[in-house]
Design a protein around this motif. Structure first.
Motif, PDB file in Angstrom:
ATOM      1  N   HIS A  20      19.505 -38.425 -39.766  1.00 35.35           N
ATOM      2  CA  HIS A  20      20.756 -38.802 -39.119  1.00 35.35           C
ATOM      3  C   HIS A  20      20.505 -39.237 -37.680  1.00 35.35           C
ATOM      4  O   HIS A  20      21.092 -40.197 -37.194  1.00 35.35           O
ATOM      5  CB  HIS A  20      21.737 -37.612 -39.146  1.00 35.35           C
ATOM      6  N   GLY A  21      19.563 -38.526 -37.002  1.00 38.24           N
ATOM      7  CA  GLY A  21      19.373 -38.799 -35.572  1.00 38.24           C
ATOM      8  C   GLY A  21      20.585 -38.285 -34.805  1.00 38.24           C
ATOM      9  O   GLY A  21      21.489 -37.688 -35.389  1.00 38.24           O
ATOM     10  N   ASP A 103      19.305 -31.057 -35.173  1.00 41.14           N
ATOM     11  CA  ASP A 103      17.845 -30.911 -35.174  1.00 41.14           C
ATOM     12  C   ASP A 103      17.147 -32.205 -34.782  1.00 41.14           C
ATOM     13  O   ASP A 103      15.934 -32.334 -34.930  1.00 41.14           O
ATOM     14  CB  ASP A 103      17.353 -30.468 -36.571  1.00 41.14           C
ATOM     15  N   ALA A 104      17.935 -33.187 -34.312  1.00 40.10           N
ATOM     16  CA  ALA A 104      17.365 -34.500 -33.979  1.00 40.10           C
ATOM     17  C   ALA A 104      16.749 -34.486 -32.588  1.00 40.10           C
ATOM     18  O   ALA A 104      17.444 -34.410 -31.591  1.00 40.10           O
ATOM     19  CB  ALA A 104      18.455 -35.569 -34.056  1.00 40.10           C
ATOM     20  N   ARG A 105      15.437 -34.520 -32.554  1.00 41.15           N
ATOM     21  CA  ARG A 105      14.714 -34.636 -31.276  1.00 41.15           C
ATOM     22  C   ARG A 105      13.379 -35.298 -31.544  1.00 41.15           C
ATOM     23  O   ARG A 105      12.893 -35.278 -32.676  1.00 41.15           O
ATOM     24  CB  ARG A 105      14.543 -33.259 -30.615  1.00 41.15           C
ATOM     25  N   ASN A 139      14.814 -40.404 -34.423  1.00 40.49           N
ATOM     26  CA  ASN A 139      14.922 -39.180 -33.612  1.00 40.49           C
ATOM     27  C   ASN A 139      14.313 -39.325 -32.218  1.00 40.49           C
ATOM     28  O   ASN A 139      14.321 -38.370 -31.435  1.00 40.49           O
ATOM     29  CB  ASN A 139      14.241 -38.003 -34.329  1.00 40.49           C
ATOM     30  N   ASP A 140      13.770 -40.505 -31.908  1.00 41.22           N
ATOM     31  CA  ASP A 140      13.040 -40.667 -30.639  1.00 41.22           C
ATOM     32  C   ASP A 140      13.842 -41.297 -29.509  1.00 41.22           C
ATOM     33  O   ASP A 140      13.366 -41.363 -28.382  1.00 41.22           O
ATOM     34  CB  ASP A 140      11.774 -41.525 -30.870  1.00 41.22           C
ATOM     35  N   VAL A 141      15.055 -41.784 -29.813  1.00 39.86           N
ATOM     36  CA  VAL A 141      15.796 -42.528 -28.782  1.00 39.86           C
ATOM     37  C   VAL A 141      16.591 -41.633 -27.821  1.00 39.86           C
ATOM     38  O   VAL A 141      17.074 -42.088 -26.795  1.00 39.86           O
ATOM     39  CB  VAL A 141      16.728 -43.608 -29.396  1.00 39.86           C
ATOM     40  N   PHE A 142      16.719 -40.324 -28.173  1.00 34.51           N
ATOM     41  CA  PHE A 142      17.397 -39.370 -27.282  1.00 34.51           C
ATOM     42  C   PHE A 142      16.618 -38.058 -27.254  1.00 34.51           C
ATOM     43  O   PHE A 142      15.968 -37.699 -28.231  1.00 34.51           O
ATOM     44  CB  PHE A 142      18.815 -39.049 -27.772  1.00 34.51           C
ATOM     45  N   ASP A 143      16.717 -37.342 -26.130  1.00 33.81           N
ATOM     46  CA  ASP A 143      16.270 -35.952 -26.067  1.00 33.81           C
ATOM     47  C   ASP A 143      17.500 -35.085 -26.283  1.00 33.81           C
ATOM     48  O   ASP A 143      18.626 -35.509 -26.018  1.00 33.81           O
ATOM     49  CB  ASP A 143      15.667 -35.642 -24.686  1.00 33.81           C
TER      50      ASP A 143
END
Length: 244
Positions: A20-21, A103-105, A139-143
């Motif tokens: 999902h991100g 859990d998106a990180r 999952n890499d575009v936001f912290d």
């Protein structure tokens, strides 16, 4: 957007989108816009993406999202798309949903999928082929602020999700004129790889065992898709999908 097999425009398809991100940016860009040239890659196929029904209650915003092919995430809307006899429709479901966003990180490959079988049952009821899709870089575009299971923040987020239906990940990235803090996504590529269709035998009332069988096959195909393409997108060799 990258395809690994042709999709026959005389048939309808159900695509499971993972992960999902934070904001499902890859799903929106690939299936609701022409940013990655969907119509050129899949000629004759009209994509539809499922979105929480809550967003369709907002005037004007509702019309905007519907113009991009978004539909509410309820069984009636899904069935309407999948039972069109002329074919040529693709229904994308972000299976992990709002809960998976927590859990998106960066570097996370955890998918909320072990007990999510409704989309499989839907595919069997309509005899629609299932297509796994994995979005590398989603999952890499936001912290995201640390929210381990059991923490007070996670408990609050779960409670809000039960009440409102949407999860509220506390995310951050860069600003417009500086790169240290803000809500603009990082400049990192997102590439969605669409797998090959898994044929599904139509059955109006499938048993639990039949649903489990197709679900297991889907998990295996999704894992294979991830393993086959991960090196291309700089995913470490020792990283594998984890189903929870």
């Amino acid at each position: 957007l990258m395809k690994t097999a042709e999709l026959d425009p005389r048939q309808n398809y159900l695509v499971g989108f993972h992960p999902h991100g934070v904001l499902a940016a890859g799903a929106f860009l690939n299936f609701c816009t022409e940013a990655s040239g969907f119509s050129m890659l899949f000629p004759g196929i009209t994509p539809h993406l499922m979105m929480l029904s809550l967003w369709f209650r907002i005037p004007f915003f509702r019309d905007y999202v519907m113009s991009g092919g978004l539909i509410p995430s309820d069984k009636e809307s899904a069935s309407y798309v999948l039972q069109k006899p002329e074919g040529g429709n693709l229904l994308a479901i972000i299976v992990g949903g709002a809960q998976e966003a927590l859990d998106a990180r960066p570097g996370s490959f955890t998918l909320l999928l072990k007990n999510r079988k409704g989309f499989v049952r839907l595919a069997i009821q309509h005899g629609t082929p299932l297509v796994p899709a994995f979005s590398f870089g989603e999952n890499d575009v936001f912290d995201q602020v640390k929210n381990p299971k059991g923490s007070w923040l996670r408990r609050i987020q779960h409670r809000l999700q039960k009440i409102m239906g949407i999860s509220l990940p506390l995310f951050h990235a860069r600003g417009i004129f500086q790169y240290s803090f803000g809500l603009i996504p990082y400049r990192r590529p997102i590439c969605t790889v669409v797998g090959k269709p898994i044929p599904v035998q139509k059955k109006h009332r499938p048993s639990e065992q039949e649903v489990d069988q197709v679900h297991q096959k889907y998990l295996k195909e999704l894992s294979n898709l991830f393993e086959k393409h991960k090196a291309k997108y700089n995913v470490p060799e020792d990283s594998h999908l984890e189903f929870i």
